[in-house]
Design a protein around this motif. Structure first.
Motif, PDB file in Angstrom:
ATOM      1  N   LYS A 105      29.119  51.152  38.789  1.00 34.05           N
ATOM      2  CA  LYS A 105      30.224  51.999  38.356  1.00 34.05           C
ATOM      3  C   LYS A 105      30.822  52.758  39.531  1.00 34.05           C
ATOM      4  CE  LYS A 105      31.403  55.555  34.949  1.00 34.05           C
ATOM      5  NZ  LYS A 105      30.870  56.432  33.864  1.00 34.05           N
ATOM      6  N   GLY A 106      32.139  52.774  39.569  1.00 34.05           N
ATOM      7  CA  GLY A 106      32.837  53.479  40.637  1.00 34.05           C
ATOM      8  C   GLY A 106      33.047  52.650  41.889  1.00 34.05           C
ATOM      9  N   GLN A 107      32.499  51.429  41.934  1.00 30.91           N
ATOM     10  CA  GLN A 107      32.707  50.559  43.079  1.00 30.91           C
ATOM     11  C   GLN A 107      33.560  49.357  42.671  1.00 30.91           C
ATOM     12  OE1 GLN A 107      29.360  49.763  45.640  1.00 30.91           O
ATOM     13  NE2 GLN A 107      28.228  51.532  44.865  1.00 30.91           N
ATOM     14  N   ARG A 108      33.829  48.478  43.618  1.00 32.35           N
ATOM     15  CA  ARG A 108      34.711  47.327  43.370  1.00 32.35           C
ATOM     16  C   ARG A 108      34.352  46.205  44.312  1.00 32.35           C
ATOM     17  NH1 ARG A 108      37.840  47.131  47.778  1.00 32.35           N
ATOM     18  NH2 ARG A 108      38.501  49.046  48.834  1.00 32.35           N
ATOM     19  N   TRP A 109      34.916  45.037  44.017  1.00 29.66           N
ATOM     20  CA  TRP A 109      34.859  43.962  44.999  1.00 29.66           C
ATOM     21  C   TRP A 109      35.849  44.286  46.120  1.00 29.66           C
ATOM     22  CZ3 TRP A 109      34.810  40.390  40.268  1.00 29.66           C
ATOM     23  CH2 TRP A 109      33.496  39.953  40.004  1.00 29.66           C
ATOM     24  N   GLY A 110      35.716  43.572  47.231  1.00 25.14           N
ATOM     25  CA  GLY A 110      36.520  43.891  48.399  1.00 25.14           C
ATOM     26  C   GLY A 110      37.971  43.472  48.299  1.00 25.14           C
ATOM     27  N   GLU A 111      38.786  44.088  49.134  1.00 22.34           N
ATOM     28  CA  GLU A 111      40.182  43.712  49.347  1.00 22.34           C
ATOM     29  C   GLU A 111      40.296  43.147  50.756  1.00 22.34           C
ATOM     30  OE1 GLU A 111      42.483  43.863  47.095  1.00 22.34           O
ATOM     31  OE2 GLU A 111      41.701  45.269  45.577  1.00 22.34           O
ATOM     32  N   PRO A 112      41.265  42.258  51.001  1.00 23.08           N
ATOM     33  CA  PRO A 112      41.383  41.663  52.344  1.00 23.08           C
ATOM     34  C   PRO A 112      41.420  42.675  53.485  1.00 23.08           C
ATOM     35  CG  PRO A 112      42.770  40.471  50.806  1.00 23.08           C
ATOM     36  CD  PRO A 112      42.233  41.662  50.054  1.00 23.08           C
ATOM     37  N   GLN A 113      42.080  43.800  53.256  1.00 24.53           N
ATOM     38  CA  GLN A 113      42.181  44.785  54.329  1.00 24.53           C
ATOM     39  C   GLN A 113      40.832  45.425  54.674  1.00 24.53           C
ATOM     40  OE1 GLN A 113      43.859  44.926  51.456  1.00 24.53           O
ATOM     41  NE2 GLN A 113      43.809  46.984  50.531  1.00 24.53           N
ATOM     42  N   ASP A 114      39.891  45.418  53.716  1.00 29.88           N
ATOM     43  CA  ASP A 114      38.556  45.950  54.016  1.00 29.88           C
ATOM     44  C   ASP A 114      37.887  45.145  55.121  1.00 29.88           C
ATOM     45  OD1 ASP A 114      38.787  47.855  51.961  1.00 29.88           O
ATOM     46  OD2 ASP A 114      38.011  46.444  50.467  1.00 29.88           O
TER      47      ASP A 114
END
Length: 275
Positions: A228-237
């Motif tokens: 909870k409160g996290q996510r998979w990555g985005e390209p800019q990460d």
């Protein structure tokens, strides 16, 4: 923080979208001269048009299929003619196929090694003379989490070893090229929400045909795959890590393989599709 990348000559493979394009945009924002290459000219043109350059930066596209030696040599010849050196090489081109071990065809096995490990080896080898002319040269190889962790279901026996070879290759190259001042590091992304990559995985899970309703399921799968409160990555990460590795701020970083996946608790999007 000034990464001191202004004026650097940067080549990024597989950069018409996703992680590669995000890397191009970060380098362009830092004032670098960026060459992006990919197979599809329409996607390359769009990527160049939509990238904002600042601080004297430039960006150009070069059509190349890095599974073809002739295309690689043409790319390197172009960089030599235009710039005479190369400061940063980002070997980003790659893909994955996920299926059971018994179902992997010989062609899929060859293709997997070709677009992943073979491409990184060949591009780096051909670019070596240009990198030697740089005052602060760097190679960053992009691998994938299947290099370290299995992905069953459906299976990653084809993709995983190819990605693992990229990590091992980076270690060897860092040692061998140290005498030339060339640093080599590897970034190992976890799940990154690149539209093309998500659609590829969704199509594979659906027997090869992508359906639009797959989009509606993504948020639900993400909610159970990460805390909870996290996510998979985005390209800019991933792109910001790559830019750091290429910068003078990382002068003491060589031969590193950094996993950027939000933590070991995050689950694979591919395995979620088959759950």
């Amino acid at each position: 923080m000034d990464l001191e990348l202004s004026g650097k000559i940067v080549c990024i493979t597989g950069a018409s979208e996703g992680i590669g394009l995000a890397c191009a945009r970060v380098f362009a924002s830092e004032g670098a001269h960026v060459i992006i290459c990919a197979r599809r000219p329409d996607k390359l043109e769009q990527a160049v048009k939509e990238t904002i350059c600042s601080n004297g930066a430039t960006i150009e596209g070069f059509q190349a299929d890095v599974t073809k030696v002739s295309d690689i040599e043409a790319l390197i010849a172009h960089i030599n003619t235009r710039y005479g050196r190369l400061d940063v090489l980002v070997n980003n081109a790659g893909t994955g196929i996920y299926k059971g071990f018994a179902d992997v065809t010989d062609q899929e096995l060859l293709d997997g090694m070709s677009i992943n490990f073979f491409a990184q080896f060949r591009v780096s080898q051909r670019a070596l003379p240009l990198l030697k002319r740089s005052a602060f040269p760097s190679i960053i190889n992009i691998s994938g989490r299947t290099a370290l962790r299995g992905n069953f279901p459906p299976g990653s026996s084809c993709t995983g070893p190819a990605k693992a070879a990229e990590v091992r290759f980076s270690t060897d190259l860092a040692t061998e090229l140290a005498e030339f001042g060339i640093r080599v590091n590897c970034v190992i992304p976890g799940v990154v929400k690149s539209e093309e990559r998500l659609r590829l995985w969704e199509a594979q899970a659906n027997g090869g045909a992508w359906k639009a309703e797959a989009i509606d399921k993504r948020d639900a799968l993400e909610s159970v795959a990460v805390p909870k409160g996290q996510r998979w990555g985005e390209p800019q990460d991933i792109a910001h890590v790559v830019a750091f590795f290429a910068s003078t701020r990382a002068i003491y970083v060589n031969g590193a393989a950094l996993t950027v996946d939000g933590g070991p608790h995050t689950k694979s999007y591919v395995s979620q599709l088959y759950a």
